[in-house]
Design a protein around this motif. Structure first.
Motif, PDB file in Angstrom:
ATOM      1  N   ASN A  36     -23.978  69.933  61.478  1.00 46.24           N
ATOM      2  CA  ASN A  36     -22.821  70.794  61.234  1.00 46.24           C
ATOM      3  C   ASN A  36     -23.180  71.926  60.273  1.00 46.24           C
ATOM      4  OD1 ASN A  36     -21.196  69.296  62.919  1.00 46.24           O
ATOM      5  ND2 ASN A  36     -20.058  68.290  61.282  1.00 46.24           N
ATOM      6  N   ALA A  37     -23.977  71.607  59.246  1.00 50.89           N
ATOM      7  CA  ALA A  37     -24.411  72.630  58.302  1.00 50.89           C
ATOM      8  C   ALA A  37     -25.253  73.692  59.013  1.00 50.89           C
ATOM      9  CB  ALA A  37     -25.207  71.995  57.157  1.00 50.89           C
ATOM     10  N   LEU A  38     -26.180  73.246  59.863  1.00 50.79           N
ATOM     11  CA  LEU A  38     -27.004  74.194  60.618  1.00 50.79           C
ATOM     12  C   LEU A  38     -26.139  75.081  61.510  1.00 50.79           C
ATOM     13  CD1 LEU A  38     -29.999  71.897  61.634  1.00 50.79           C
ATOM     14  CD2 LEU A  38     -30.069  73.824  60.043  1.00 50.79           C
ATOM     15  N   ASP A  39     -25.181  74.474  62.200  1.00 51.86           N
ATOM     16  CA  ASP A  39     -24.273  75.247  63.066  1.00 51.86           C
ATOM     17  C   ASP A  39     -23.496  76.280  62.257  1.00 51.86           C
ATOM     18  OD1 ASP A  39     -25.090  73.796  65.258  1.00 51.86           O
ATOM     19  OD2 ASP A  39     -23.283  72.545  65.354  1.00 51.86           O
ATOM     20  N   ALA A  40     -23.046  75.900  61.072  1.00 49.02           N
ATOM     21  CA  ALA A  40     -22.234  76.792  60.240  1.00 49.02           C
ATOM     22  C   ALA A  40     -23.039  77.982  59.719  1.00 49.02           C
ATOM     23  CB  ALA A  40     -21.635  76.022  59.065  1.00 49.02           C
ATOM     24  N   MET A  41     -24.367  77.842  59.696  1.00 41.56           N
ATOM     25  CA  MET A  41     -25.223  78.908  59.159  1.00 41.56           C
ATOM     26  C   MET A  41     -25.823  79.782  60.246  1.00 41.56           C
ATOM     27  SD  MET A  41     -27.137  76.979  55.988  1.00 41.56           S
ATOM     28  CE  MET A  41     -28.217  76.091  57.076  1.00 41.56           C
ATOM     29  N   ASN A  42     -25.561  79.469  61.505  1.00 42.22           N
ATOM     30  CA  ASN A  42     -26.111  80.257  62.606  1.00 42.22           C
ATOM     31  C   ASN A  42     -27.615  80.486  62.490  1.00 42.22           C
ATOM     32  OD1 ASN A  42     -23.637  80.590  63.999  1.00 42.22           O
ATOM     33  ND2 ASN A  42     -23.056  82.188  62.540  1.00 42.22           N
ATOM     34  N   GLY A  43     -28.349  79.424  62.129  1.00 38.76           N
ATOM     35  CA  GLY A  43     -29.810  79.494  62.136  1.00 38.76           C
ATOM     36  C   GLY A  43     -30.472  80.135  60.947  1.00 38.76           C
ATOM     37  N   GLU A  44     -29.690  80.441  59.900  1.00 37.99           N
ATOM     38  CA  GLU A  44     -30.283  81.092  58.731  1.00 37.99           C
ATOM     39  C   GLU A  44     -29.507  80.722  57.475  1.00 37.99           C
ATOM     40  OE1 GLU A  44     -31.521  85.632  57.391  1.00 37.99           O
ATOM     41  OE2 GLU A  44     -30.706  85.251  59.384  1.00 37.99           O
ATOM     42  N   GLY A  45     -30.230  80.216  56.450  1.00 38.22           N
ATOM     43  CA  GLY A  45     -29.572  79.870  55.198  1.00 38.22           C
ATOM     44  C   GLY A  45     -30.263  78.723  54.495  1.00 38.22           C
ATOM     45  N   LYS A  46     -29.501  78.066  53.611  1.00 37.53           N
ATOM     46  CA  LYS A  46     -30.060  76.982  52.801  1.00 37.53           C
ATOM     47  C   LYS A  46     -29.176  75.753  52.866  1.00 37.53           C
ATOM     48  CE  LYS A  46     -32.229  80.067  49.496  1.00 37.53           C
ATOM     49  NZ  LYS A  46     -32.250  80.570  48.138  1.00 37.53           N
ATOM     50  N   ILE A  47     -29.837  74.599  52.916  1.00 39.74           N
ATOM     51  CA  ILE A  47     -29.156  73.316  52.811  1.00 39.74           C
ATOM     52  C   ILE A  47     -29.778  72.604  51.606  1.00 39.74           C
ATOM     53  CG2 ILE A  47     -28.805  71.041  53.845  1.00 39.74           C
ATOM     54  CD1 ILE A  47     -28.895  72.413  56.598  1.00 39.74           C
ATOM     55  N   ARG A  71     -36.104  70.395  63.839  1.00 38.14           N
ATOM     56  CA  ARG A  71     -35.167  70.891  64.849  1.00 38.14           C
ATOM     57  C   ARG A  71     -34.454  72.179  64.429  1.00 38.14           C
ATOM     58  NH1 ARG A  71     -36.608  66.137  65.171  1.00 38.14           N
ATOM     59  NH2 ARG A  71     -36.478  64.847  67.009  1.00 38.14           N
ATOM     60  N   ALA A  72     -34.724  72.627  63.219  1.00 46.16           N
ATOM     61  CA  ALA A  72     -34.020  73.794  62.678  1.00 46.16           C
ATOM     62  C   ALA A  72     -34.885  75.047  62.766  1.00 46.16           C
ATOM     63  CB  ALA A  72     -33.638  73.539  61.223  1.00 46.16           C
ATOM     64  N   SER A  73     -34.222  76.166  62.672  1.00 41.54           N
ATOM     65  CA  SER A  73     -34.894  77.456  62.615  1.00 41.54           C
ATOM     66  C   SER A  73     -35.782  77.509  61.364  1.00 41.54           C
ATOM     67  CB  SER A  73     -33.825  78.558  62.545  1.00 41.54           C
ATOM     68  OG  SER A  73     -34.358  79.748  62.020  1.00 41.54           O
ATOM     69  N   THR A  74     -36.863  78.278  61.442  1.00 42.15           N
ATOM     70  CA  THR A  74     -37.719  78.456  60.267  1.00 42.15           C
ATOM     71  C   THR A  74     -37.016  79.291  59.195  1.00 42.15           C
ATOM     72  OG1 THR A  74     -38.757  80.360  61.331  1.00 42.15           O
ATOM     73  CG2 THR A  74     -39.885  78.225  61.553  1.00 42.15           C
ATOM     74  N   LYS A  75     -35.878  79.886  59.540  1.00 42.37           N
ATOM     75  CA  LYS A  75     -35.109  80.672  58.575  1.00 42.37           C
ATOM     76  C   LYS A  75     -34.129  79.803  57.772  1.00 42.37           C
ATOM     77  CE  LYS A  75     -35.321  84.857  61.339  1.00 42.37           C
ATOM     78  NZ  LYS A  75     -34.560  85.811  62.134  1.00 42.37           N
ATOM     79  N   VAL A  76     -34.188  78.487  58.010  1.00 44.73           N
ATOM     80  CA  VAL A  76     -33.345  77.558  57.256  1.00 44.73           C
ATOM     81  C   VAL A  76     -34.230  76.803  56.266  1.00 44.73           C
ATOM     82  CG1 VAL A  76     -31.889  75.509  57.361  1.00 44.73           C
ATOM     83  CG2 VAL A  76     -31.667  77.276  59.108  1.00 44.73           C
ATOM     84  N   GLU A  77     -33.850  76.882  55.007  1.00 42.26           N
ATOM     85  CA  GLU A  77     -34.562  76.171  53.952  1.00 42.26           C
ATOM     86  C   GLU A  77     -33.781  74.900  53.611  1.00 42.26           C
ATOM     87  OE1 GLU A  77     -35.683  76.925  49.268  1.00 42.26           O
ATOM     88  OE2 GLU A  77     -35.086  78.622  50.516  1.00 42.26           O
ATOM     89  N   MET A  78     -34.461  73.751  53.669  1.00 45.40           N
ATOM     90  CA  MET A  78     -33.815  72.476  53.336  1.00 45.40           C
ATOM     91  C   MET A  78     -34.524  71.860  52.143  1.00 45.40           C
ATOM     92  SD  MET A  78     -33.013  70.599  56.930  1.00 45.40           S
ATOM     93  CE  MET A  78     -32.735  71.563  58.407  1.00 45.40           C
ATOM     94  N   LYS A  79     -33.738  71.583  51.113  1.00 44.02           N
ATOM     95  CA  LYS A  79     -34.288  70.981  49.899  1.00 44.02           C
ATOM     96  C   LYS A  79     -33.450  69.778  49.508  1.00 44.02           C
ATOM     97  CE  LYS A  79     -36.269  75.027  47.658  1.00 44.02           C
ATOM     98  NZ  LYS A  79     -36.284  75.826  46.426  1.00 44.02           N
ATOM     99  N   MET A  80     -34.065  68.924  48.702  1.00 42.59           N
ATOM    100  CA  MET A  80     -33.302  67.815  48.153  1.00 42.59           C
ATOM    101  C   MET A  80     -33.677  67.587  46.708  1.00 42.59           C
ATOM    102  SD  MET A  80     -34.740  64.428  50.064  1.00 42.59           S
ATOM    103  CE  MET A  80     -35.757  63.339  49.107  1.00 42.59           C
TER     104      MET A  80
END
Length: 149
Positions: A57-68, A23-32
């Motif tokens: 909330n994390a996705l919203d705070a990054m406006n579609g770009e960043g890392k979680i 559901r996230a932008s491809t510009k968001v990197e999610m790692k664990m």
């Protein structure tokens, strides 16, 4: 009262990250970074909702770009789950306020997400949730402390 059962921390977090990646932008990197052998006592549906809310909330705070990054450590009888993002951050004077019903930074938000998240973690799972750290313009880390199962 919701039933709590022993669940794999790794499987629970992987399932939730996979769900959000779709559901996230491809510009968001999610790692664990989660050990494979840890269990905790949770209600699957409620805890999935907690994780989904934190990740949204994390996705919203990054406006579609960043890392979680979701990192898990074991400390005594507890599992510590840190959910970090590279979003806009939260001012220190709002660390407690954000968990109050009605608080929202969104124009169309009800302000119930984090208050319900806190209630689920604390009342139903006998855990804790709080802002571990946040820096304006750099991001935020939420910490969940919950018993091993």
């Amino acid at each position: 009262v919701p039933q709590l059962t022993s669940q794999s921390v790794h499987e629970t977090l992987e399932r939730n990250l996979d769900y959000m990646r779709k559901r996230a932008s491809t510009k968001v990197e999610m790692k664990m970074n989660v050990p494979a052998d840890l269990n905790f006592k949770i209600n699957n549906q409620l805890f999935d909702w907690v994780l989904e809310n934190l990740l949204k909330n994390a996705l919203d705070a990054m406006n579609g770009e960043g890392k979680i990054l979701v990192e898990v450590t074991s400390e005594g009888k507890n599992i510590l789950i840190d959910v970090s993002d590279t979003g806009k951050g939260i001012p220190k004077n709002k660390f407690e306020t954000i968990f109050e019903p009605g608080f929202s930074t969104k124009r169309r938000g009800w302000g119930l997400g984090l208050s319900l998240t806190k209630r689920i973690v604390e009342q139903y799972h006998k855990g804790k949730i709080f802002v571990k750290s946040s820096e304006l313009g750099s991001g935020t880390t939420f910490r969940i402390e919950i018993s091993k199962g």
